[in-house]
Design an enzyme around this catalytic site. Sequence first.
Site, PDB file in Angstrom:
ATOM      1  N   GLU A   1       0.821  -1.201   0.000  1.00 19.18           N
ATOM      2  CA  GLU A   1       0.000   0.000   0.000  1.00 19.18           C
ATOM      3  C   GLU A   1       0.861   1.259   0.000  1.00 19.18           C
ATOM      4  O   GLU A   1       0.561   2.239  -0.703  1.00 19.18           O
ATOM      5  CB  GLU A   1      -0.929   0.003   1.230  1.00 19.18           C
ATOM      6  CG  GLU A   1      -1.922  -1.147   1.252  1.00 19.18           C
ATOM      7  CD  GLU A   1      -1.424  -2.351   2.040  1.00 19.18           C
ATOM      8  OE1 GLU A   1      -2.251  -3.006   2.695  1.00 19.18           O
ATOM      9  OE2 GLU A   1      -0.194  -2.634   1.998  1.00 19.18           O
TER      10      GLU A   1
ATOM     11  N   ARG B   1      19.314 -23.549  -9.344  1.00 24.29           N
ATOM     12  CA  ARG B   1      20.167 -23.387 -10.522  1.00 24.29           C
ATOM     13  C   ARG B   1      19.241 -23.173 -11.727  1.00 24.29           C
ATOM     14  O   ARG B   1      18.043 -23.344 -11.630  1.00 24.29           O
ATOM     15  CB  ARG B   1      21.032 -24.634 -10.749  1.00 24.29           C
ATOM     16  CG  ARG B   1      21.852 -25.018  -9.521  1.00 24.29           C
ATOM     17  CD  ARG B   1      22.722 -26.264  -9.753  1.00 24.29           C
ATOM     18  NE  ARG B   1      21.964 -27.445 -10.096  1.00 24.29           N
ATOM     19  CZ  ARG B   1      21.335 -28.218  -9.205  1.00 24.29           C
ATOM     20  NH1 ARG B   1      21.353 -27.906  -7.925  1.00 24.29           N
ATOM     21  NH2 ARG B   1      20.681 -29.302  -9.595  1.00 24.29           N
TER      22      ARG B   1
ATOM     23  N   GLU C   1      11.042 -33.311  -1.734  1.00 24.44           N
ATOM     24  CA  GLU C   1      11.403 -34.103  -2.911  1.00 24.44           C
ATOM     25  C   GLU C   1      11.726 -35.502  -2.402  1.00 24.44           C
ATOM     26  O   GLU C   1      12.867 -35.817  -2.066  1.00 24.44           O
ATOM     27  CB  GLU C   1      12.572 -33.440  -3.640  1.00 24.44           C
ATOM     28  CG  GLU C   1      12.247 -32.007  -4.056  1.00 24.44           C
ATOM     29  CD  GLU C   1      13.316 -31.352  -4.907  1.00 24.44           C
ATOM     30  OE1 GLU C   1      14.100 -32.089  -5.553  1.00 24.44           O
ATOM     31  OE2 GLU C   1      13.380 -30.116  -4.936  1.00 24.44           O
TER      32      GLU C   1
ATOM     33  N   GLY D   1      11.463 -39.809  -1.755  1.00 27.91           N
ATOM     34  CA  GLY D   1      11.358 -41.173  -2.228  1.00 27.91           C
ATOM     35  C   GLY D   1      10.084 -41.789  -1.673  1.00 27.91           C
ATOM     36  O   GLY D   1       9.317 -41.148  -0.946  1.00 27.91           O
TER      37      GLY D   1
END
Length: 374
Positions: free
Chosen positions: A47, A207, A299, A301
């Site tokens: 704002e 990356r 991420e 398994g």
Amino acid sequence: MQRCLELAARGAGAVSPNPMVGAVVVGPGGEVLGEGWHERYGGPHAERQAVAEVERRYGASVLREATLYVNLEPCNHHGKQPPCTDLILEKAIPRVVVGMVDPFPAVAGGGIARLREHGVAVTVGVLEAACWRLNEAFVHHVTTGRPLVTLKIAQTLDGRIATATGDSRWVSGPEARALVHRWRARLDGVLVGSGTARMDDPALTVRHVGGRQPVRLVLDRTGTLPPGLQVFTDAWVRHTTAVVAPGAAPAYAEALQAAGGRLLTVPEVGGHLDLPALLAYLGREGGRDGLPLQSLLVEAGPGLATALMRQDLVDRLYLFIAPKLVGDGRPAFGALGIERMREALGFAESAWEPVGEDLLFRGYRRAAPGRRTA
């Protein structure tokens, strides 16, 4: 309001644990007079940025006939910045349109109430579901104390995340991998289990795209991961937190802590790390510089993915499906304790989109709210 959301999204990855906020000031004829967004944690609010642009371009007097649009309720308390309600009243802005009520206890409708008490016309609930989704991590953290958990998986058409030998490079294509790096840059932390860390030796860094580096968390209950892994030796060690069970004494502990990383001990439950306890800690002080960690990309398994789903700790599932078949291999999930199809885990909302040659499923476990007013 749509423009507010576009502006707010520019702060992704830079404002946490604050919310992403965009603001647009519109004149009586519908013309846009100024815009702003919250650019960085501790910096001026959206704002103030928008009002300052209006004053630079047209002078302060035009604000007395303007409408301020903002995707989140203006704050009514002193934090790192003064209250935005004070600014609105000081500049005599007569009308404010708000996307959603701020769930933060120090605001929670108080900003809207104060504006109305002083004669400001306030409209609430414009594109509320979209506003809620944009700041889903903020809302989730404020209401639960835990970070919003996004589980990311890349699998083949037959549901495999790796071949039978464990090879997983690469299941998804380059476009999908670049998108994951953008997620890492926007979310506060990224987490992997010990199996993924040991087998893939991931860097878990940003990356291919610009953006800040996330906090990196590695589960290592027994403290037996090799000390030569990238997360323990690369240039970003200070962003690494290794999570171990009581009594674990990993070989990398001293070097990790000397480099500015953290060794975090959490309790065990049934021979496994207590994931709710871990998330509660992260929500308090697990982020950079000891700030709350508001959003977490996992991420995982199959072991960690299954544990999170079984304990209902996943808030969003981002699942890439690659146009490949491998047959026998590692499945994305293990046993979820489901015996009948009607017990299958579902999603309150979902969407599909192509990403290169892959297909991305975005599944939301919690529904966005309906229109709520204050």
